[in-house]
Design a protein around this motif. Structure first.
Motif, PDB file in Angstrom:
ATOM      1  N   PHE A 129       6.545  -5.157 -13.554  1.00 23.03           N
ATOM      2  CA  PHE A 129       7.712  -4.365 -13.958  1.00 23.03           C
ATOM      3  C   PHE A 129       8.586  -5.276 -15.120  1.00 23.03           C
ATOM      4  N   HIS A 130       9.034  -4.761 -16.114  1.00 28.43           N
ATOM      5  CA  HIS A 130       9.662  -5.274 -17.127  1.00 28.43           C
ATOM      6  C   HIS A 130      10.680  -4.452 -17.953  1.00 28.43           C
ATOM      7  N   ASN A 131      11.978  -5.179 -17.935  1.00 27.19           N
ATOM      8  CA  ASN A 131      12.817  -4.507 -19.090  1.00 27.19           C
ATOM      9  C   ASN A 131      13.775  -5.388 -19.667  1.00 27.19           C
ATOM     10  N   ASP A 132      14.956  -5.059 -19.943  1.00 29.76           N
ATOM     11  CA  ASP A 132      15.787  -6.222 -20.717  1.00 29.76           C
ATOM     12  C   ASP A 132      16.201  -7.173 -19.808  1.00 29.76           C
ATOM     13  N   ASN A 133      16.052  -7.054 -18.579  1.00 29.54           N
ATOM     14  CA  ASN A 133      16.712  -7.945 -17.578  1.00 29.54           C
ATOM     15  C   ASN A 133      15.751  -8.601 -16.574  1.00 29.54           C
ATOM     16  N   HIS A 134      14.833  -7.893 -16.133  1.00 31.95           N
ATOM     17  CA  HIS A 134      13.621  -8.427 -15.162  1.00 31.95           C
ATOM     18  C   HIS A 134      12.184  -8.393 -15.532  1.00 31.95           C
TER      19      HIS A 134
END
Length: 223
Positions: A129-134
């Protein structure tokens, strides 16, 4: 025979604990650039590296140099060296790595440890999982240990773990490894805090605990 096994267990306790991180040298390096960059820019195309200084006086350096690829995959040459507290070479690693734009990767490395022998390691990682926060990544490796020790055969070590980063600033990782030849288990828990980051430079503070267990001896959690 029992004495030889016990001696080997003690030797591997020193070798594996000190150089466990060298089995996965590419994990020192962040594979994502600034969060606001588009996904197609998440694979680094420039040469980069890292230097580590440990509280016990040991130190190390790793470098990664891309030489082939496209907008989805990059192939790089990787190398690293570990120095003892007396500034002597404790381990030297060279190999190849493949990084994917989605955060996945593969690597194969050979590590030479003076006084022990060589370790040939195949490692892989999958970004879950990857987004701006995690950012959450699973990793695994298999190592063929080839000691230069009389009457000691080659043996295998396998392991895996998880890496987590929050806003590319605070991170944690957990890793476990098993060596069937001496029935040894290694465990490590690590934390990371980014102190400074620019497009060219990153300064990080890392701390962690690790332990090992065998049928003959075991350690407590040590910093």
């Amino acid at each position: 025979m029992f004495g030889k096994i016990l001696l080997l267990a003690a030797l591997c306790a020193g070798v594996n604990c000190r150089y466990l991180i060298i089995e996965e040298p590419v994990y020192y390096i962040q594979h994502y650039d600034e969060p606001e960059e588009p996904a197609s820019m998440r694979v680094r195309r420039d040469a980069h590296g890292a230097v580590t200084v440990n509280s016990d006086g040991t130190s190390g350096a790793v470098v990664k140099v891309p030489f082939a690829g496209n907008d989805k995959n990059i192939v790089s040459a990787i190398g690293s060296v570990d120095l003892t507290d007396k500034l002597k070479v404790g381990a030297a690693t060279a190999g190849l790595a493949l990084d994917n734009v989605k955060g996945h990767g593969l690597s194969i490395t050979d590590t030479h440890i003076p006084g022990f022998g060589d370790k040939l390691t195949a490692a892989g990682k999958v970004n879950i999982f990857h987004n701006d926060n995690h950012d959450l990544t699973a990793k695994a490796f298999a190592t063929r240990n080839m000691p230069n020790l009389p009457a000691v055969p080659n043996f295998n070590t396998v392991g895996g773990g998880l890496d987590y980063m929050f806003k590319d600033k605070i991170g944690a990782s957990a890793t476990a490894a098993h060596t069937d030849f001496i029935n040894r288990n290694d465990y490590s828990l690590d934390g990371k805090l980014n102190l400074f980051k620019s497009p060219d430079t990153s300064i990080d503070f890392n701390a962690g605990f690790k332990k090992f267990e065998t049928p003959f001896i075991k350690s407590s959690w040590g910093a």
